[in-house]
Design an enzyme around this catalytic site. Structure first.
Site, mmCIF file in Angstrom:
data_model
loop_
_atom_site.group_PDB
_atom_site.id
_atom_site.type_symbol
_atom_site.label_atom_id
_atom_site.label_comp_id
_atom_site.label_asym_id
_atom_site.label_seq_id
_atom_site.Cartn_x
_atom_site.Cartn_y
_atom_site.Cartn_z
ATOM 1 N N PHE A 167 -6.239 3.486 3.053
ATOM 2 C CA PHE A 167 -5.832 4.642 2.452
ATOM 3 C C PHE A 167 -4.573 4.716 1.937
ATOM 4 O O PHE A 167 -4.317 5.560 1.089
ATOM 5 C CB PHE A 167 -6.005 5.990 3.403
ATOM 6 C CG PHE A 167 -4.868 6.146 4.159
ATOM 7 C CD1 PHE A 167 -3.915 7.052 3.669
ATOM 8 C CD2 PHE A 167 -4.836 5.747 5.728
ATOM 9 C CE1 PHE A 167 -2.561 7.359 4.451
ATOM 10 C CE2 PHE A 167 -3.721 6.093 6.436
ATOM 11 C CZ PHE A 167 -2.844 6.559 5.788
ATOM 12 N N LYS A 191 -14.863 -1.572 -1.637
ATOM 13 C CA LYS A 191 -15.011 -0.245 -0.799
ATOM 14 C C LYS A 191 -13.699 0.427 -0.738
ATOM 15 O O LYS A 191 -12.761 -0.089 0.024
ATOM 16 C CB LYS A 191 -15.713 -0.353 0.572
ATOM 17 C CG LYS A 191 -15.887 1.094 1.126
ATOM 18 C CD LYS A 191 -16.076 1.041 2.562
ATOM 19 C CE LYS A 191 -15.116 1.141 3.528
ATOM 20 N NZ LYS A 191 -14.254 2.680 3.132
ATOM 21 N N SER A 244 -6.224 -1.166 9.574
ATOM 22 C CA SER A 244 -5.631 -1.266 11.030
ATOM 23 C C SER A 244 -6.048 -2.563 11.808
ATOM 24 O O SER A 244 -7.122 -3.123 11.236
ATOM 25 C CB SER A 244 -6.073 -0.006 11.724
ATOM 26 O OG SER A 244 -7.481 -0.334 12.094
ATOM 27 N N CYS A 299 2.361 -0.211 5.786
ATOM 28 C CA CYS A 299 2.359 -1.205 6.801
ATOM 29 C C CYS A 299 3.737 -2.081 6.694
ATOM 30 O O CYS A 299 3.900 -3.024 7.608
ATOM 31 C CB CYS A 299 1.081 -2.411 6.430
ATOM 32 S SG CYS A 299 1.519 -3.339 4.703
ATOM 33 N N GLU A 395 1.409 0.860 16.877
ATOM 34 C CA GLU A 395 1.725 1.289 15.614
ATOM 35 C C GLU A 395 1.389 2.891 15.366
ATOM 36 O O GLU A 395 0.231 3.343 15.833
ATOM 37 C CB GLU A 395 0.834 0.523 14.467
ATOM 38 C CG GLU A 395 1.038 1.275 13.171
ATOM 39 C CD GLU A 395 0.036 0.510 12.113
ATOM 40 O OE1 GLU A 395 -1.131 0.312 12.345
ATOM 41 O OE2 GLU A 395 0.733 -0.013 10.997
HETATM 42 P P1 NAD Z 1 -8.477 1.757 8.773
HETATM 43 O O1 NAD Z 1 -8.353 0.504 9.501
HETATM 44 O O2 NAD Z 1 -8.677 2.994 9.620
HETATM 45 O O3 NAD Z 1 -9.364 1.689 7.419
HETATM 46 C C1 NAD Z 1 -9.356 0.609 6.452
HETATM 47 C C2 NAD Z 1 -10.804 0.657 6.010
HETATM 48 O O4 NAD Z 1 -11.848 0.559 6.910
HETATM 49 C C3 NAD Z 1 -11.353 1.909 5.150
HETATM 50 O O5 NAD Z 1 -11.758 1.546 3.925
HETATM 51 C C4 NAD Z 1 -12.169 2.412 6.353
HETATM 52 O O6 NAD Z 1 -13.272 3.245 5.655
HETATM 53 C C5 NAD Z 1 -12.692 1.078 6.928
HETATM 54 N N1 NAD Z 1 -12.949 1.281 8.303
HETATM 55 C C6 NAD Z 1 -12.478 2.656 9.375
HETATM 56 N N2 NAD Z 1 -13.077 2.238 10.420
HETATM 57 C C7 NAD Z 1 -14.258 1.330 10.585
HETATM 58 C C8 NAD Z 1 -14.927 0.559 11.326
HETATM 59 N N3 NAD Z 1 -14.917 1.205 12.731
HETATM 60 N N4 NAD Z 1 -15.616 -0.346 10.920
HETATM 61 C C9 NAD Z 1 -15.478 -0.797 9.560
HETATM 62 N N5 NAD Z 1 -14.834 -0.185 8.540
HETATM 63 C C10 NAD Z 1 -14.156 0.783 8.958
HETATM 64 O O7 NAD Z 1 -7.005 1.822 8.032
HETATM 65 P P2 NAD Z 1 -6.122 3.100 7.377
HETATM 66 O O8 NAD Z 1 -6.031 4.328 8.347
HETATM 67 O O9 NAD Z 1 -7.104 3.344 6.238
HETATM 68 O O10 NAD Z 1 -5.114 2.447 6.805
HETATM 69 C C11 NAD Z 1 -3.806 2.006 7.798
HETATM 70 C C12 NAD Z 1 -3.731 0.859 8.454
HETATM 71 O O11 NAD Z 1 -3.737 -0.073 7.277
HETATM 72 C C13 NAD Z 1 -2.502 0.783 8.980
HETATM 73 O O12 NAD Z 1 -2.769 0.293 10.350
HETATM 74 C C14 NAD Z 1 -1.591 -0.109 8.284
HETATM 75 O O13 NAD Z 1 -0.792 -0.894 8.683
HETATM 76 C C15 NAD Z 1 -2.689 -0.984 7.614
HETATM 77 N N6 NAD Z 1 -2.344 -1.644 6.344
HETATM 78 C C16 NAD Z 1 -2.064 -3.089 6.468
HETATM 79 C C17 NAD Z 1 -1.348 -3.549 5.555
HETATM 80 C C18 NAD Z 1 -1.242 -5.337 5.481
HETATM 81 O O14 NAD Z 1 -1.096 -5.743 4.352
HETATM 82 N N7 NAD Z 1 -1.186 -5.802 6.600
HETATM 83 C C19 NAD Z 1 -1.340 -3.119 4.144
HETATM 84 C C20 NAD Z 1 -1.842 -1.784 3.933
HETATM 85 C C21 NAD Z 1 -2.045 -0.977 5.144
#
Ligand code: NAD
Length: 509
Positions: A167, A191, A244, A299, A395
């Site tokens: 997000f 997605k 995450s 991140c 985090e």
């Molecule tokens: P998230 O892991 O909750 O969701 C990411 C994606 O996965 C979304 O599209 C969501 O719909 C999907 N998702 C959520 N739960 C799932 C599950 N159980 N099974 C399959 N898919 C699932 O992350 P978020 O809250 O949207 O974003 C924040 C996180 O992203 C933070 O941890 C941040 O550090 C990380 N992030 C990392 C980078 C990087 O390059 N390392 C860059 C941006 C954000």
């Protein structure tokens, strides 16, 4: 309304962007409806109001998109790369022409301030610009390796590929993968996060306008069911994920056990080390930007500050005073809201836990929770006793900076190294010798006097340890090209002609 105002008031457009399941999923290139009954609310975090609903998509939706992508693949793969990137050139121009609208969409669905929102769209367009160079970047090596024997390399696309995004960057993170994957000749299914699907839908419309053929791009809305189906669907050959670490690990294992290539970027716990010789004012303003920009929902955000040299009161005092002066809002320089109420609860829990473990709250952002409407949490600075406390380990993903004071650089490095994440780390110093020691830090992206050390194109973005799972080291730049292509090696032998023709006798020496 002036286009510079970055406001987005067109509710009809918002609904249209959210209600369609896919961009260009079928041969005709039309939007189609999801097979899902259920929908998910998209909320403006600054006001708490519902601004749109998206379908909570299904595995059947993913399969429909994958079937359309597979049908489009041979034609797109065989389109010369120079023609493929012509569409990316046009897309970049269209995004620039619609910058105010894209910025306004990011502000509306994510909440970050308008300066940060515009900057993320522009940063995403840097990756599009990089991808327009693919005709040069994809050209492989060729060499006569023995008399009459030639080896050359060809970068072939992988096939139908997918991307799952988080997000926190509604425009920039999709643009890490989309232009490179498509430019390399893949058909691409993405997605968006169900929390911020609107900016990506607008960009999909602009790609359509730029001339992308039907089936080359599909956007499938939904939550974890869609993500799981993308990792499992046998028509899809490669999956990238950004989000995450918990989910990155799941998607990586699911995709790889289904025989796919996977690259899954995870969460972060980025450490900044302030050495006794740092330029204090520059360090403070840089730390402020890193820890509190985008309300800490990045991140690359700094979440730990290790101050080397105990009792350095002025640095902390100035930092806390500056952080306390930040205002809630969405104008440049202000701190935007938190994405949703569960995130506010999570952040608040870590602050309460620090207090219960004997830590000091130097600045308490919990007071912003009472701001209404919307979901708010103010800049927070915690002074810890130990690196083992939960706020120092996990985090938090909010505007919380945890501070620990130590005596030596080696202690600081040991604390950073012991953390399981490895996205970014930075050091503030005026000593070139100390700066050289950054190679001791266990992170994929390291800053010297810079707290958000994002490598700009053509350099690649990527962490290590629990910040990255999968088959490639980096997601953008050359790393992206490697992930979205297969390197095919061709060896050819050509016999020299038996008798050479005499071409001319007119040569005079
Ligand atoms: P998230 O892991 O909750 O969701 C990411 C994606 O996965 C979304 O599209 C969501 O719909 C999907 N998702 C959520 N739960 C799932 C599950 N159980 N099974 C399959 N898919 C699932 O992350 P978020 O809250 O949207 O974003 C924040 C996180 O992203 C933070 O941890 C941040 O550090 C990380 N992030 C990392 C980078 C990087 O390059 N390392 C860059 C941006 C954000």
């Amino acid at each position: 309304m002036s286009s510079k105002e970055h406001r987005f008031e067109n509710m009809e457009r918002l609904q249209r962007l959210s209600l369609h399941l896919k961009a260009q999923p079928v041969a005709s290139g039309e939007f189609v409806s999801s097979s899902a009954e259920a929908t998910i609310a998209v909320t403006n975090p600054a006001t708490g109001e519902e601004i749109a609903r998206v379908p909570d998509g299904t595995a059947a939706d993913v399969d429909l998109a994958a079937t359309a992508a597979l049908a489009a693949y041979p034609g797109w793969r065989d389109t010369p790369v120079k023609a493929r990137v012509e569409i990316l050139f046009r897309f970049k121009s269209l995004c620039e022409a619609n910058l105010a609208e894209l910025t306004a969409l990011v502000v509306k669905e994510h909440g970050k301030n308008s300066g940060e929102a515009e900057a993320e769209v522009l940063k995403g367009l840097e990756t599009v610009a990089f991808a327009t160079g693919l005709p040069d970047l994809l050209a492989g090596r060729i060499l006569e390796v023995a008399r009459g024997v030639w080896c050359h390399e060809v970068r072939r696309p992988v096939g139908v590929v997918a991307s799952i995004v988080p997000f926190n960057f509604p425009a920039m993170v999709p643009l890490w993968t989309l232009p490179i994957a498509i430019g390399c000749g893949n058909c691409f299914i993405i997605k968006p996060s169900e929390k911020v699907p609107l900016t990506l839908m607008r960009m999909a419309e602009l790609l359509q306008e730029a001339g992308l053929p039907p089936g080359v791009l599909s956007v499938v809305h939904g939550s974890q069911n869609v993500a799981k189906a993308l990792a499992e669907n046998p028509k899809i050959s490669a999956v990238s994920f950004v989000g995450s670490s918990r989910v990155a690990d799941i998607i990586d294992k699911t995709a790889r056990s289904a025989g796919k290539r996977a690259l899954c970027m995870g969460g972060a716990k980025n450490h900044l080390i302030a050495m006794p010789d740092c330029d204090e004012d520059m360090t403070i303003s840089d730390i402020m930007n890193s820890a509190f920009g985008s309300a800490g929902q990045r991140c690359m955000a700094a979440s730990i500050l290790i101050v080397v040299g105990k009792g350095r009161k002025t640095l902390l005092e100035k930092l806390v005073a500056k952080a306390a002066s930040l205002k809630a809002g969405q104008a440049p320089g202000e701190i935007g809201p938190i994405i949703d109420p569960p995130a506010v609860q999570r952040i608040s829990g870590y602050v309460a836990n620090c207090e219960s473990q004997g830590g000091k709250i130097l600045l308490d952002g919990r007071s912003w929770q009472s701001k209404s409407p919307g979901f708010w949490f103010g800049p927070t600075v915690l002074l810890h006793q130990s690196s083992k406390e939960p706020a120092m380990q996990d985090e938090i993903f909010g505007p919380v900076l945890s501070v620990l004071e130590v005596d030596t650089f080696d202690e600081a490095v040991a604390i950073e190294n012991a953390n399981p994440y490895g996205n970014a780390a930075a050091i503030y110093t005026m000593s070139g010798q100390t700066a050289l020691e950054t190679e001791k830090l266990a992170a994929g992206m390291i800053g010297v006097n810079i707290g958000v050390p994002v490598p700009r194109e053509p350099f690649s973005f990527g962490g290590i340890l629990r910040s990255k799972f999968g088959d490639s080291s980096d997601i953008t730049g050359e790393g992206g090209i490697n992930f979205w292509t297969q390197n095919i090696k061709i060896t050819s032998k050509w016999q020299p002609p038996k008798k050479r023709d005499v071409i001319s006798s007119s040569f005079i020496s």
